[in-house]
Every structure is written in C-alpha cells, then in structure tokens.
Design an enzyme around this catalytic site. Structure first.
Site, mmCIF file in Angstrom:
data_model
loop_
_atom_site.group_PDB
_atom_site.id
_atom_site.type_symbol
_atom_site.label_atom_id
_atom_site.label_comp_id
_atom_site.label_asym_id
_atom_site.label_seq_id
_atom_site.Cartn_x
_atom_site.Cartn_y
_atom_site.Cartn_z
ATOM 1 N N GLU A 109 0.824 -1.211 0.000
ATOM 2 C CA GLU A 109 0.000 0.000 0.000
ATOM 3 C C GLU A 109 0.854 1.255 0.000
ATOM 4 O OE1 GLU A 109 -3.020 -0.065 -0.603
ATOM 5 O OE2 GLU A 109 -3.942 -1.865 0.205
ATOM 6 N N ARG B 187 0.375 3.698 -3.262
ATOM 7 C CA ARG B 187 -0.274 4.994 -3.007
ATOM 8 C C ARG B 187 0.750 6.107 -2.796
ATOM 9 N NH1 ARG B 187 -5.980 3.613 -0.138
ATOM 10 N NH2 ARG B 187 -5.929 1.392 -0.509
ATOM 11 N N THR C 187 -1.045 0.804 -10.289
ATOM 12 C CA THR C 187 -2.310 0.148 -9.938
ATOM 13 C C THR C 187 -3.212 1.029 -9.086
ATOM 14 O OG1 THR C 187 -3.266 -1.959 -9.230
ATOM 15 C CG2 THR C 187 -1.528 -1.034 -7.851
HETATM 16 C C1 DMJ Z 1 -6.694 0.090 -5.247
HETATM 17 O O1 DMJ Z 1 -6.038 0.383 -4.062
HETATM 18 C C2 DMJ Z 1 -5.725 -0.464 -6.235
HETATM 19 O O2 DMJ Z 1 -6.306 -0.422 -7.466
HETATM 20 C C3 DMJ Z 1 -5.361 -1.875 -5.946
HETATM 21 O O3 DMJ Z 1 -4.501 -2.456 -6.887
HETATM 22 C C4 DMJ Z 1 -6.607 -2.730 -5.912
HETATM 23 N N1 DMJ Z 1 -7.775 -1.987 -5.871
HETATM 24 C C5 DMJ Z 1 -7.846 -0.856 -4.998
HETATM 25 C C6 DMJ Z 1 -9.183 -0.211 -5.247
HETATM 26 O O4 DMJ Z 1 -10.201 -1.097 -5.425
#
Ligand code: DMJ
Length: 656
Positions: free
Chosen positions: A280, A284, A631
């Site tokens: 995370e 992020r 992602t």
């Molecule tokens: C996000 O934090 C990212 O996309 C992660 O890879 C998976 N999905 C969550 C949101 O649904």
C-alpha cells in the site's frame, strides 16, 4: 457490555415467545421432553446432532471462504493497537481480517526480522526544505488554472535549470520532458470538443472538488474521510492527500493541489515508527509522489519518494529476497500478515512493486531498487508453476508456493497488471516481462476463463484444480489490462485479446445493476449470472476497476458505449453514494434505499474519479504513448533509455 445486553434481550424475547406459546400445554410436559425436562428422545438427539454438525460445517465453510475476495487494504498499522490502522478498510472483508488478526499475529513466526536499514544505499536522499510556494489567492477555478499552472510550469523550469548544473549521474527533469512524445496534459488539457462530453467531464471535476473539500474540512491530514460522522478514519498520514495530488493537478484544481503540496512539504512525516503495508505504501505513496514529480517537476515530491523508497528496502531482507508484507518504517522490522498462511507473502503485494522501484532507480541512479524487483522476477521464473499459473501465496523463506489458490482478482490481480505495464513502461524493451505476461495470460485463458450459460465471459478462481465460479469486482480491471496488452500479443491473437477485453468489460458492466453500481463479488453458478448470491458480497466501496476498464476500452476502441456506461456510473454515484459531506460506499447494491458505510476511500480520489475524468477527456490528456498508470492510477512515464542518455535531448515544452 452492549453486546451482552443485546444478547440478553434477544434471549428473553425468544424465551417469552416460546413459553407464551407453549404454556397451555406445559402441564402435560412438552412433547418429546422427558418428565425431568433434561433428557431428549433418540430421534430428537439425532436431529439436534444433525443440526450441530450442520452448524460446524457451515462455520468451517465460512472460514474457508474468508480470504477469497480480500483486497489487502492496510497501509499503516497503529503502534499501540493490535489491530491495524487501515486505509481502504470500508470493506467487510477487511473488517473480518481485523477480527482474525490479533490472535494470529502472535502466531506469526516471521515477526521480528530486522532489516539492515538501507545499508546498501550509497547516499541518503534528503528531505526537501524548499520554501513553501506561496498559495494562490482566491479567484475562479479557471483563473486559478491558468495562473497556477504557469506557476507550476516555472517550478518545472526551476527544476530543469538546477539540472543543468547537476552531476551528469543525476536524473535530468529537462531530459525526461524532452523524451516525451507529447505534452502530458495535451493541447487544451484534454478538453473534448463535444459539448455534452465536456459537460460530463466538468461534472466529474465537480465531484472531485466536492470530495476533496469535505475531506479537507473534516479530515485534513487523516488517511480518509468518514463522510457521515464527518471525521477522519484512523491514521494521520494523509493517504487521501497523496492519492489526490495528480488528480487535482490534471483537473486543474490548482488551489487544492497547492494545499496538498504544502501539506506534503510541512506535514508528511516519514520518520514515524508506524507499521506499514509495503504494497500500500508503494502503490499509493511512492506511486503518488512519483507521479506528482513527473507531472510538475517539483523536487519536493522526488525527494519524498526517494526517502520513502529507502525506508522500504529492509522489507526485502529475507532468505529469498521476496519481501514480507508489513514493515515498521522506523525500525525496519518486518513480518508477514498474520492471516497469510504459514507466514507467506502475497503475489499481488510483492508482485506490485516493479514500476515504482524501477523509477526509484531512475531518479536516484541507485540500482538497488531495480535489483530488488528483478530478484523477485528471477525467483518467479525459476519455480514450477502449476499449469503455468501463479498461486497467490509464496514463502519468503523457502521460495515455494504455500497454497494453490489462483485468482485474477484479490491477492493476485496487480501482479499480472505489472507484468504488461513493466513491458510497456520499458519502452517495450523488457522482453522478460512480456514473455511472463503472455505466458500467464495463456494459462489464465486455458484454466480460468469461462463462459456462463447466459453467454457472459468471466474469470473464475482456481483452487488446486477446482474452479470457483465467482469473479470479484477487483478482477474487473482485467478488461483494461488485456486491452492494453492486445497490440503486443502474437499477431494472430491480437484481435482475440481485444475481443476478450471487451467481453470481460461487458460482463463487469452487467454486474452493475439495479443501482447501476456493482457488488464486491458476483457468481456464475446456481443460476446466477454476474450477481452476488451472498449478502456479504453485495457491498460497493467506491472501487474503480470497472470504470478503469471503460476508460482503457474507450481509448482503444472509441466505442461510445464505454462513455455511456461511465456516465451511468457517474449518475449512480451521485444518486447513491453522494451524501451531505462527501461520498460513501454502500452496503447493498441491490436495494434502492441504500445504507452507507461511512467511508470515502482514498482510491475514489486517485482512481475512480481520475479514470472517469480521463474517459470524458481527449486522448491527449496523459497519452498512453507516454504514460502507464500504476495500480492506484498514478501515471508514470515510459522510460526511453536511449533518448534519456542522448546528450542533445532538450525539453521541447520548456524551450517552446
Ligand atoms: C486500489 O487500491 C488499487 O487499485 C489496488 O490495486 C486494488 N484496488 C484498490 C481499489 O479497489
């Protein structure tokens, strides 16, 4: 005590009901109960035992299915509490994980491996102390946009001029800009020519402003806003701020962007002794800071990203180099999630580091980051894969798979995404990533892709050879992923991949009903066609994956249906998720009178709203020729090595 009072009331009610009903017969004794009232007839004992064993089976069944659709949303764990402070914990699955955690945590054998904090780093990036840029005063959004953008542009010019005097080893922002094929924000910030589309885009921008303003008002500095109770969700590391930086910037919400930047400058504390999810923090924070840097040229973001990257390195100090899931950023102590079987690491976690880590090497000129992720890849290449598939749990000690559960949704998802995106981000030079991606996709097609009786294409989950005919909302990102990878597949498969991407996206759209929002997981057995059959799967926590696929499919095909589907989602979000002080997830997508979960997830700001905005923008806003999205939807530039190494490269946009 609340619980026991509640329980007592329930018990009294049950007693009252039964005794009232039976009292008339009680003189003769209850049928089937012996005179003493204690003994039961054989047949009753049998029924009772049957009931008990049913209950036990049910409980075991529930335990078995617990981790399936879990997306591991933890970022920072609290120092004092046993339970983690989370980001994105609106999910009921997450709550269940929290409940499991305290007991299991103590059993985690791996807890306590200590890293040699960043030993291998040759130099330590320092935190930027540059003066806070004066915030722009008042004015209408449009004025702000022009004014502030030019101010930010001058920041990128500042960055480029300081580059000129820098050591040739260090990253040159100027060169990077010169290697982009197009201006990142397009000719007119991606403004679409068609008035209706533009109106829709403006609506999405208004939603972002509304979500942001409420976060700022009620939860500033906290990780996420709780819009019903108007406070912050536990955790003070401003996840929503970092996740929003690039969205605010591309939308031209410059006053808000500058507030966010100022917070990063003065409040983002990376020295906290907090415990964090490697995954995370990477997607992020590292991702968000890197994007902010590449878009704006503000050194502050680069320095923070590198500082954070260095703090993550101890996570890799395991016998195999496969990182553990949790790290204490202060001490460098690492351990595995208590709920992950046998102290294992999770495919979607250690497999979702590549893009950011390669960029950390680019910026720092320190190969250690790339080495760490390349080592993961090497191990994955070496070990045997059942039917060519990658199971979700791997031991960081032995380097072997721990279970044979394969999923393109939770626990597996972004590993596959990062394979194809690594290839694209390398300017199509990373052939290893390419080979691994198409190999994995072939195995997925052979083993997981299914067609429902109603003709819907879906990705089932695989448990040691047995298919579970369910698809998680998380797995819906795969429409977009297969779409962007279509062009580089074998020539005879290109159209097939594009068709498959469209079919998966269609299936996910079908799951969005009747609120026009979709459940956390939906099934294709027992007569179900993309519907959640369990109560516990009916929630929607503002997730982006379905909209993400609409955005990619729009860019790839320009089929107007994707914009129409995106607009349906906007209307549904407005109708069901917008509350007085922000946006909230809902507990049941099948009831029109919704119940809210009181969480405005940070990925709503970084992903859901960004993908919607891009869907209604021209393709030249963050063009896919130059950018890949991590992602968490943070754009990272394609690395054009030969261009970057060319002495004569100039920043076309700056010189212009
Ligand atoms: C996000 O934090 C990212 O996309 C992660 O890879 C998976 N999905 C969550 C949101 O649904």
């Amino acid at each position: 005590s609340d619980t026991s009072a509640h329980y007592k009331r329930g018990a009294e009610k049950a007693d009252g009901g039964s005794s009232g009903g039976r009292s008339g017969r009680s003189g003769g004794g209850l049928p089937g109960v012996s005179a003493s009232g204690m003994g039961l007839r054989l047949s009753q004992k049998f029924v009772f035992l049957l009931f008990l064993s049913g209950l036990v089976t049910l409980c075991f069944g529930a335990l078995f299915f617990l981790p399936d659709s879990v997306r591991l949303k933890r970022i920072f764990l609290s120092k004092t509490e046993i339970q983690p402070v989370t980001v994105g914990s609106g999910s009921e699955n997450d709550v269940r994980e929290h409940l499991k955690r305290p007991k299991e945590q103590g059993m985690t054998s791996a807890k306590g491996e200590t890293g040699t904090k960043g030993k291998s780093l040759s130099r330590k990036p320092s935190v930027s102390h540059e003066a806070t840029e004066e915030r722009l005063a008042g004015g209408k959004a449009q004025e702000d946009l022009t004014l502030s953008r030019s101010k930010t542009e001058s920041a990128s010019e500042r960055a480029t001029s300081s580059d000129r005097g820098a050591n040739s080893d260090t990253f040159s922002y100027q060169k990077f800009r010169g290697c982009l094929l197009k201006a990142p924000l397009g000719r007119d910030n991606g403004k679409p020519g068609d008035p209706q589309t533009n109106e829709r885009r403006e609506k999405v921008k208004e939603m972002m402003k509304f979500a942001w303003d409420n976060y700022k008002r009620y939860a500033w500095g906290k990780n996420e806003l709780r819009p019903l109770t108007r406070n912050g969700h536990i955790g003070n590391i401003g996840a929503s701020i970092i996740d929003s930086l690039d969205t605010l910037y591309i939308m031209g919400l410059m006053e808000e962007y500058n507030d966010a930047k100022e917070w990063v400058q003065t409040n983002l504390d990376l020295n906290s002794n907090g415990e964090a999810s490697l995954f995370e923090v990477n997607i992020r924070y590292v991702g968000g800071l890197l994007s902010a840097y590449y878009l704006t040229g503000e050194e502050l973001f680069k320095n923070k990203a590198m500082e954070l990257g260095e703090k993550l390195l101890p996570a890799f100090n395991t016998p195999t180099g496969i990182p553990r899931g949790v790290i204490n950023l202060g001490s460098g102590t690492i351990w595995s999630w208590g709920w992950a079987s046998a102290g294992s690491s999770i495919l979607a976690e250690f497999g979702t580091l590549h893009l950011e880590f390669v960029h950390l090497t680019e910026l720092s000129n320190n190969p250690v980051y790339t080495e760490k992720v390349m080592n993961i890849r090497k191990l994955l290449n070496k070990i045997e894969k059942p039917h060519g598939l990658y199971p979700n749990f791997l031991s960081p000690v032995s380097g072997n798979w721990v279970q044979h559960h394969v999923s393109i949704g939770g626990l597996g998802d972004s590993f596959y995404e990062y394979l194809i995106k690594s290839y694209l981000m390398s300017d199509k030079t990373d052939d290893d990533a390419k080979r691994m991606y198409y190999g994995a996709l072939e195995a997925i097609e052979a083993n997981l892709v299914q067609k429902s009786p109603g003709g819907l294409t879906y990705m089932a989950e695989w448990r040691g050879g047995i298919l579970d005919h369910k698809m998680g909302h998380l797995a819906c990102f795969s429409g977009g992923m297969i779409g962007i990878g279509a062009d580089d597949g074998a020539p005879e498969k290109r159209q097939h991949y594009l068709d498959l991407a469209a079919e998966i996206t269609h299936t996910c759209h079908e799951s969005y009903t009747p609120t026009k929002l979709g459940p956390e997981a939906f099934r294709f057995d027992g007569g179900a066609e993309a519907t959640a059959t369990r109560l516990s799967d009916r929630y929607y926590i503002l997730r982006p994956e379905v909209i993400e696929s609409y955005m990619y499919m729009w860019r790839l095909t320009h089929d107007p249906k994707y914009r129409e589907w995106g607009w349906e989602a906007v209307e549904a979000l407005e109708q069901h998720c917008r509350v007085e002080s922000g946006f909230s997830g809902i507990r049941d997508v099948y009831t029109m009178t919704v119940s809210h979960d009181n969480m405005q997830q940070s990925f709503f700001l970084s992903e859901t709203l960004k993908y919607l905005y891009l869907l209604f923008s021209d393709d030249d806003l963050l063009p896919l020729e130059d950018w890949v999205f991590n992602t968490e939807a943070h754009p990272l530039p394609i690395i054009r090595k030969s261009c970057l190494q060319d002495e004569t490269t100039q920043d076309k946009t700056v010189s212009k």
